[in-house]
Design an enzyme around this catalytic site. Sequence first.
Site, PDB file in Angstrom:
ATOM      1  CD  GLU A  13      -1.593  -2.136   1.487  1.00  0.00           C
ATOM      2  OE1 GLU A  13      -0.627  -2.492   2.337  1.00  0.00           O
ATOM      3  OE2 GLU A  13      -2.745  -3.288   1.957  1.00  0.00           O
ATOM      4  CG  PHE A  55      -9.407  -9.540  11.531  1.00  0.00           C
ATOM      5  CD1 PHE A  55      -8.018  -9.996  11.014  1.00  0.00           C
ATOM      6  CD2 PHE A  55      -9.834  -9.379  10.144  1.00  0.00           C
ATOM      7  CE1 PHE A  55      -7.398 -10.590  10.565  1.00  0.00           C
ATOM      8  CE2 PHE A  55      -9.155  -9.652   9.094  1.00  0.00           C
ATOM      9  CZ  PHE A  55      -7.765 -10.501   9.523  1.00  0.00           C
ATOM     10  CD  GLN A  56      -7.470  -7.242   7.696  1.00  0.00           C
ATOM     11  OE1 GLN A  56      -8.088  -6.970   7.258  1.00  0.00           O
ATOM     12  NE2 GLN A  56      -6.419  -7.799   7.220  1.00  0.00           N
ATOM     13  CG  MET A  69      23.373  11.758   2.162  1.00  0.00           C
ATOM     14  SD  MET A  69      23.960  13.024   1.327  1.00  0.00           S
ATOM     15  CE  MET A  69      23.351  13.725   0.227  1.00  0.00           C
TER      16      MET A  69
END
Lengths: 164, 572
Positions: free
Chosen positions: B51, B113-114, B480
């Site tokens: 995502e 859940f979730q 860097m």
Amino acid sequence: MRYILSILIENEPGALSRVIGLFSQRGFNIESVTVAPTEDPTMSRMTIRTSGDAHVIEQIQKQLHKLVDVYRVYDLTEGPHVEREIMLIKIAAKSSQAREEVKRCVDIFRGSIVDVKATQYIVQLVGTSEKLASFLAAIRETCDVIEMVRSGIVGLSRSDKTAK
Amino acid sequence: MAKLSGAEMVVQSLVDQGVKQIFGYPGGSVLDIYDALHTLGGIEHVLVRHEQAAVHMADGYARATGDVGVVLVTSGPGATNTITGIATAYMDSIPMVVISGQVPSHLIGNDAFQECDMIGITRPVVKHSFFIKRSEDIPETIKKAFYIASTGRPGPVVIDLPKDVMNPAVKYNYSYPQSVTMRSYNPTMQGHKGQIKKALKVLLSAKKPVLYIGGGIISANAEAAVKMLAEKLNLPVTTTLMGISAFPGTHKQNLGMLGMHGVYEANMAMHYADVILAIGVRFDDRTTNNLVKYCPDAKIVHVDIDPTSISKTVMASVPVVGDARFVINSMLEQLDDEQSHLDLDALVNWWKQIEHWRAKHCLAYSNEGELIKPQAAVEMLYKLTKGEAYIATDVGQHQMFTALYYPFDKPRHFITSGGLGTMGFGFPAALGIKLAFPEQRVVCITGDGSIQMNIQELSTALQYDLPILILNLNNRFLGMVKQWQDMIYAGRHSSSYMESLPDFAKIAEAYGHVGISIKKRSELEPMLKKALSIRDKLVFVDVMTDATEHVYPMQIRGGAMNEMWLSKTERT
């Protein structure tokens, strides 16, 4: 310097947490905060007492105003205004002398005794934060304070213009 | 009036909003929306592999087009995986709408859940967020979200949608609002006329002016206006990292990027300027060095749409709140009426001084030996693409080399994570650009550290046939970090060495793309040419670069703008 900010916000879920979150996120101080709906139930008014130098207060006001839910922000301490705070204080008053002392002190500070038990009173006091602090100091000299609560400041500008 | 379910209203609202492309990943809480996407049609959806990449793709798409990027994810981990992407967009003021599923209303607060408090967890990194409680509110809320995301100082807006609100079995009357007004949200577009007049007065009194511009020019589509202003007054121009491409990179008035890794002439001009006209910038710490020593002689005129950016770190003598394009156009109008003009003699002397600084050629580097210099790789890409490619970068040395060695003449062609500095941004962002402009050449310049932070999107690139070029400046180090350790920590390379690097060319091939490794200097031009000649496949070019190179100039910590390291041994 201490400042009192008056903030009109949309009366929406989450609006309060956005304002409070802003203060912690950007490292600004909150000394007290009150919030409740206004005469227009879709709008709430928050009163926040904060401290910082003028530059910080300017940033706080700008950052608050940037929040989408915030309608108006103004600094009450900038002009003439009325500010009040309410305190409820539970006092142990075991002897008749102590009870007399509480009664006298409450009269002087124009408070009221709102709950009475055999050995304790609950006193209600309204005024500026300084007045509440003086009462607390005075009562502590003769009585024991069991517990207390303060509402935080509410305030309104004395200007004839509305903040809207 | 059409009758639609909550889920269908989400999709139809996006269609009516003009959205053609979204990025996302399905899951339990958003299956009703995914079903509506399938049945209603009208919107292309890109299925990512993580995502975070969906958000960066939408971000790249938004930066390249100027439109609002749109993301759709499920609740819980789907939502939390978007956070870095949302914060990236927030820091760089990119318009975006992120729609996240939520567990059904009756389960909220039960640790279902979730379940995750998306509104709470995103609060510090969004411009605004909405939690929708009633299906009927969907169209208006979506309209508001797009309005807020794209106006004023743009930014990401989150919409959290509980599953029951999208119930496909319940239908509602649907109509999409033409416009919305919000009493608490009215961004200031027009600058205050009086302030603009004052600003011009200060500017016209200048003997050593600098025009300092940033991402606000690009957000406001003010590139043409700012060019006109700069040319009319013959002002030297310097840009922030986010402002690159806001003013043509090869223009003779462009001094280049300023700041920590800014070019010598830009930082010198800032330090000695008597008037700085700052437009669409926020005086970020990477551009100012030590504020106490900052530009001691300069009067600052600061134009920005966001009042909080003005006098936040650097006090403005003349603040102007407004949209960059409106304000610059207003300046141009007032200039036409203005009797006074810049002191041309003074300006000639100022330019003489600037040319003297320019003559230092601070970007020169030694290009000897068999090892490929990272600067040379970027310059070669510039030469072979004629400076016309869309370039997305990741974060690190390669990002600074791109900013310094690939001048951009066209706006919105340099796409990089400036504020948050998000490694892993470049590749998905490049895919988002390619989706927006399939005919254009799109290159992701990256490094061996950054590319591995979202390398799984090689799979997405294959699925949606996105033939971009990845130029991996591979120095086997977190470059860097290593540079700082060399300069500040006596060369102690604590956890900056990438052992066990994969064969990137083979990885690309395993995903069905073309992989090319370039190891010798003599191979650079022919192999890169060959890579660029392949236009129908994604090409991963892995270039072994000289790990000892540092990015210069580099401002000296705690110093003024004019205090820089110009090489490992030379300082101002």
